[in-house]
Design a protein around this motif. Structure first.
Motif, PDB file in Angstrom:
ATOM      1  N   ILE A   1      47.335 -31.945  18.378  1.00 18.10           N
ATOM      2  CA  ILE A   1      46.113 -31.780  19.166  1.00 18.10           C
ATOM      3  C   ILE A   1      46.221 -32.552  20.475  1.00 18.10           C
ATOM      4  O   ILE A   1      45.845 -32.059  21.543  1.00 18.10           O
ATOM      5  CB  ILE A   1      44.892 -32.261  18.358  1.00 18.10           C
ATOM      6  CG1 ILE A   1      44.627 -31.327  17.174  1.00 18.10           C
ATOM      7  CG2 ILE A   1      43.640 -32.331  19.241  1.00 18.10           C
ATOM      8  CD1 ILE A   1      43.612 -31.867  16.182  1.00 18.10           C
TER       9      ILE A   1
ATOM     10  N   ALA B   1      41.815 -31.971  25.166  1.00 22.01           N
ATOM     11  CA  ALA B   1      41.918 -31.860  23.707  1.00 22.01           C
ATOM     12  C   ALA B   1      40.763 -32.599  23.047  1.00 22.01           C
ATOM     13  O   ALA B   1      40.196 -32.130  22.056  1.00 22.01           O
ATOM     14  CB  ALA B   1      43.253 -32.421  23.221  1.00 22.01           C
TER      15      ALA B   1
ATOM     16  N   TRP C   1      37.604 -30.397  23.523  1.00 18.25           N
ATOM     17  CA  TRP C   1      37.564 -29.249  22.622  1.00 18.25           C
ATOM     18  C   TRP C   1      37.434 -29.686  21.161  1.00 18.25           C
ATOM     19  O   TRP C   1      36.819 -28.988  20.347  1.00 18.25           O
ATOM     20  CB  TRP C   1      38.801 -28.373  22.808  1.00 18.25           C
ATOM     21  CG  TRP C   1      38.778 -27.562  24.067  1.00 18.25           C
ATOM     22  CD1 TRP C   1      39.658 -27.608  25.107  1.00 18.25           C
ATOM     23  CD2 TRP C   1      37.799 -26.580  24.424  1.00 18.25           C
ATOM     24  NE1 TRP C   1      39.291 -26.726  26.087  1.00 18.25           N
ATOM     25  CE2 TRP C   1      38.151 -26.075  25.694  1.00 18.25           C
ATOM     26  CE3 TRP C   1      36.658 -26.082  23.807  1.00 18.25           C
ATOM     27  CZ2 TRP C   1      37.420 -25.097  26.347  1.00 18.25           C
ATOM     28  CZ3 TRP C   1      35.914 -25.103  24.457  1.00 18.25           C
ATOM     29  CH2 TRP C   1      36.292 -24.621  25.711  1.00 18.25           C
ATOM     30  N   THR C   2      38.006 -30.840  20.806  1.00 15.58           N
ATOM     31  CA  THR C   2      37.850 -31.350  19.438  1.00 15.58           C
ATOM     32  C   THR C   2      36.379 -31.593  19.122  1.00 15.58           C
ATOM     33  O   THR C   2      35.887 -31.242  18.040  1.00 15.58           O
ATOM     34  CB  THR C   2      38.649 -32.651  19.254  1.00 15.58           C
ATOM     35  OG1 THR C   2      40.043 -32.392  19.502  1.00 15.58           O
ATOM     36  CG2 THR C   2      38.487 -33.198  17.844  1.00 15.58           C
TER      37      THR C   2
ATOM     38  N   ALA D   1      34.003 -29.151  16.736  1.00  9.90           N
ATOM     39  CA  ALA D   1      33.323 -29.818  15.627  1.00  9.90           C
ATOM     40  C   ALA D   1      31.854 -29.428  15.587  1.00  9.90           C
ATOM     41  O   ALA D   1      31.277 -29.200  14.517  1.00  9.90           O
ATOM     42  CB  ALA D   1      33.469 -31.336  15.756  1.00  9.90           C
TER      43      ALA D   1
ATOM     44  N   LEU E   1      43.047 -26.569  16.087  1.00  3.51           N
ATOM     45  CA  LEU E   1      41.793 -27.251  15.790  1.00  3.51           C
ATOM     46  C   LEU E   1      41.067 -26.580  14.623  1.00  3.51           C
ATOM     47  O   LEU E   1      40.487 -27.262  13.768  1.00  3.51           O
ATOM     48  CB  LEU E   1      40.901 -27.289  17.029  1.00  3.51           C
ATOM     49  CG  LEU E   1      41.266 -28.344  18.068  1.00  3.51           C
ATOM     50  CD1 LEU E   1      40.459 -28.153  19.345  1.00  3.51           C
ATOM     51  CD2 LEU E   1      41.048 -29.750  17.511  1.00  3.51           C
TER      52      LEU E   1
ATOM     53  N   TYR F   1      40.120 -28.233  10.891  1.00  2.00           N
ATOM     54  CA  TYR F   1      38.756 -28.353  10.393  1.00  2.00           C
ATOM     55  C   TYR F   1      38.453 -27.510   9.162  1.00  2.00           C
ATOM     56  O   TYR F   1      37.404 -27.702   8.539  1.00  2.00           O
ATOM     57  CB  TYR F   1      37.768 -27.989  11.501  1.00  2.00           C
ATOM     58  CG  TYR F   1      37.531 -29.080  12.516  1.00  2.00           C
ATOM     59  CD1 TYR F   1      37.437 -30.415  12.130  1.00  2.00           C
ATOM     60  CD2 TYR F   1      37.375 -28.784  13.870  1.00  2.00           C
ATOM     61  CE1 TYR F   1      37.206 -31.422  13.059  1.00  2.00           C
ATOM     62  CE2 TYR F   1      37.143 -29.789  14.808  1.00  2.00           C
ATOM     63  CZ  TYR F   1      37.060 -31.102  14.392  1.00  2.00           C
ATOM     64  OH  TYR F   1      36.824 -32.095  15.307  1.00  2.00           O
TER      65      TYR F   1
ATOM     66  N   TYR G   1      39.664 -37.269  13.503  1.00  2.00           N
ATOM     67  CA  TYR G   1      40.422 -36.494  14.488  1.00  2.00           C
ATOM     68  C   TYR G   1      40.095 -36.949  15.906  1.00  2.00           C
ATOM     69  O   TYR G   1      40.978 -37.231  16.713  1.00  2.00           O
ATOM     70  CB  TYR G   1      40.126 -35.000  14.350  1.00  2.00           C
ATOM     71  CG  TYR G   1      40.879 -34.329  13.236  1.00  2.00           C
ATOM     72  CD1 TYR G   1      42.269 -34.373  13.184  1.00  2.00           C
ATOM     73  CD2 TYR G   1      40.210 -33.639  12.228  1.00  2.00           C
ATOM     74  CE1 TYR G   1      42.971 -33.769  12.159  1.00  2.00           C
ATOM     75  CE2 TYR G   1      40.898 -33.026  11.197  1.00  2.00           C
ATOM     76  CZ  TYR G   1      42.281 -33.089  11.173  1.00  2.00           C
ATOM     77  OH  TYR G   1      42.982 -32.491  10.156  1.00  2.00           O
ATOM     78  N   LEU G   2      38.807 -37.027  16.209  1.00  2.00           N
ATOM     79  CA  LEU G   2      38.396 -37.287  17.585  1.00  2.00           C
ATOM     80  C   LEU G   2      38.797 -38.684  18.058  1.00  2.00           C
ATOM     81  O   LEU G   2      39.390 -38.836  19.140  1.00  2.00           O
ATOM     82  CB  LEU G   2      36.885 -37.100  17.718  1.00  2.00           C
ATOM     83  CG  LEU G   2      36.313 -37.280  19.128  1.00  2.00           C
ATOM     84  CD1 LEU G   2      36.937 -36.291  20.096  1.00  2.00           C
ATOM     85  CD2 LEU G   2      34.797 -37.121  19.102  1.00  2.00           C
TER      86      LEU G   2
ATOM     87  N   VAL H   1      42.666 -39.243  18.529  1.00  3.72           N
ATOM     88  CA  VAL H   1      43.165 -38.441  19.647  1.00  3.72           C
ATOM     89  C   VAL H   1      42.808 -39.101  20.968  1.00  3.72           C
ATOM     90  O   VAL H   1      43.646 -39.225  21.871  1.00  3.72           O
ATOM     91  CB  VAL H   1      42.597 -37.005  19.585  1.00  3.72           C
ATOM     92  CG1 VAL H   1      42.808 -36.279  20.916  1.00  3.72           C
ATOM     93  CG2 VAL H   1      43.265 -36.220  18.458  1.00  3.72           C
TER      94      VAL H   1
END
Length: 492
Positions: free
Chosen positions: A45, A52, A55-56, A60, A213, A217, A252-253, A256
């Motif tokens: 990602i 990124a 968009w993450t 979400a 992504l 998820y 994730y967020l 990253v």
């Protein structure tokens, strides 16, 4: 109070009759976290740069939230063993359910024998002990990784759940440690990556990131494959899904953003980006950096191993129920071991598929490890996303056509809210599936330059051989499985 539905013939009931209830709310949450949070996708990602992170967060909000609402309601209302297999069968019949389950299931041995084992070997080689590429040690490590994951799925769920729970804890702790250390590193050396990162979303970035992504998820419904092994699925599934989805979005967020803050975007690589970021920021620990880095690498590999185990535990149950129900080859393939309570034959089949895919990827794809990693991960993304093309409509069908089924949890705003969520999720899945199967096509429609060789490290013919070839082979296997199962049902 449980909802008892007639979803299969007596053979299916026999296959699951010896199951023991061993999953509580915490176990379901931990299993979802262990399965869904993917170390292999964090670096992938981050290769999208600053956008990124944008968009993450956006996906979400506009995909994960409606997705979680849909599966929380359906998982609580239809808690039978087999999960998505049962849902698609109730909506569209046994053949559609069997093919859908095949695509959902095969994602996981492909993923285990593909990106997970490649990332684990690369990490071990670079941070723990040198293996080399294509050496005896390299092959031995990858074979051990695959089969240890399979063996942890074979043991009884009352024991196997603790392996995945430890993996979930290790995973969250590792990501938290990295994020906190990155903040300390940035405070001392400056957040140099942020000066180069561009967080403004673009069409090109969207098309490049949406498949990975979505893959990151999806899967929170996976524990429902063990629905009849839960103590109280109608109460626990919605709560566990909400908790695990929140944890996953944060896991994730935040890493990253932390990775991009300390590592320039042009130096982030899909297979090594996360651990290279760890190597950099651990410099703040001085002389302790080396041992801490090695320890983190071992934790990283263990988390990958338990991630594969978690998916084998749930997806093998889905495939086993499809076989036991007379939908895929012989019913015997779906037999649950009388003492272990696990589908040992399907577990072994998964191990064989993972091994074959791993050996094929090592021998047939030319280029460095990063190129192989990207291609095999895309194959896994494709097969998993394609399975939702049937699963999501099945959820909508059950909502509209089975209103008499008690629903302990309901999507807000009734049928209208459910339909909006289903349409939104389905639109995302369509875009992600197309972008994964045919990268560069949508870009050309928007006038965006796309260098295929530069993006993937392999030619388009090689890439399509792995992706489309895999789809064709799966369809042929599915057709053969349906034919054999139909003949067996006629004979009995």
């Amino acid at each position: 109070m449980s909802t008892k539905l007639t979803t299969a013939d007596p053979q299916t009931e026999t296959a699951s009759s010896g199951l023991r209830r061993s999953l509580r709310r915490f176990d379901i949450t931990a299993m979802a976290v262990a399965a869904v949070i993917s170390f292999d996708t964090v670096g992938q990602i981050a290769t999208g740069g600053g956008e990124a992170a944008t968009w993450t967060a956006a996906i979400a909000l506009f995909f994960l939230v409606p997705y979680a609402l849909l599966f929380a309601e359906t998982g609580a209302a239809f808690p039978q063993e087999g999960g998505p297999y049962v849902w698609v069968k109730l909506a569209f019949g046994r053949p559609a359910a069997a093919l859908t389950t095949l695509f959902y299931w095969v994602t996981n041995p492909i993923w285990l024998g593909g990106s997970l084992v490649f990332l684990a070997a690369e990490t071990w080689d670079g941070f723990v002990f040198h293996l080399g590429s294509g050496t005896v040690g390299d092959y031995a490590f990858k074979l051990l990784f695959v089969w240890i994951a399979i063996l942890t799925a074979i043991v009884s769920l009352s024991r196997g759940k603790w392996i995945t729970t430890v993996g979930a804890v290790v995973k969250v702790l590792s990501l938290t440690l990295f994020t906190v250390t990155a903040i300390l590193y940035g405070a001392e050396h400056g957040f140099q990556g942020l000066s180069e990162a561009r967080f403004t979303p673009t069409t090109a970035g969207f098309l490049g990131l949406v498949p990975i992504l979505l893959f990151a998820y999806v899967g929170f419904e996976a524990p429902n494959a063990a629905g009849e092994e839960m103590h109280d699925p109608q109460r626990d599934v919605p709560a566990a899904l909400g908790r695990s989805a929140t944890i996953a979005a944060a896991c994730y967020l935040l890493p990253v953003v932390a990775l991009l803050a300390v590592v320039p975007a042009d130096k982030v690589t899909g297979i090594g980006g996360f651990m290279e970021g760890v190597r950099l920021v651990f410099g703040v620990y001085g002389g302790a950096a080396g041992p801490l880095l090695t320890c983190t690498a071992v934790m990283f590999v263990f988390a990958l191993l338990t991630q594969g185990s978690a998916w084998m535990i749930v997806s093998d149950r889905m495939q086993a129920m499809a076989a036991a129900d007379g939908g895929f080859f012989a019913r015997g393939l779906g037999a649950f071991h009388p003492r272990l309570g696990t589908p040992v034959r399907t577990n072994l089949l998964s191990g064989a598929v993972a091994t074959v895919f791993m050996l094929t990827a090592m021998r047939l794809v030319h280029g460095d490890t990063g190129a192989v990693f990207g291609v095999v991960l895309t194959v896994a993304v494709t097969t998993l996303l394609l399975s939702y093309l049937a699963i999501v409509p099945a959820l909508l069908f059950l909502r509209l056509r089975r209103p008499e089924v008690p629903r302990p949890y309901r999507v807000p705003f009734g049928n209208r809210g459910f339909v909006v969520c289903a349409v939104l999720v389905y639109a995302w899945i369509l875009v992600g599936s197309w972008a994964a199967l045919f990268p560069g096509v949508l870009e050309s429609l928007f006038g965006i330059d796309y260098d295929f060789q530069d993006a993937w490290g392999v030619s388009r013919p090689t890439f399509e051989t792995f992706t489309l070839g895999t789809i064709v082979v799966l369809l042929l296997v599915g057709a053969a499985g349906l034919a054999v199962a139909r003949r067996e049902r006629q004979e009995t």
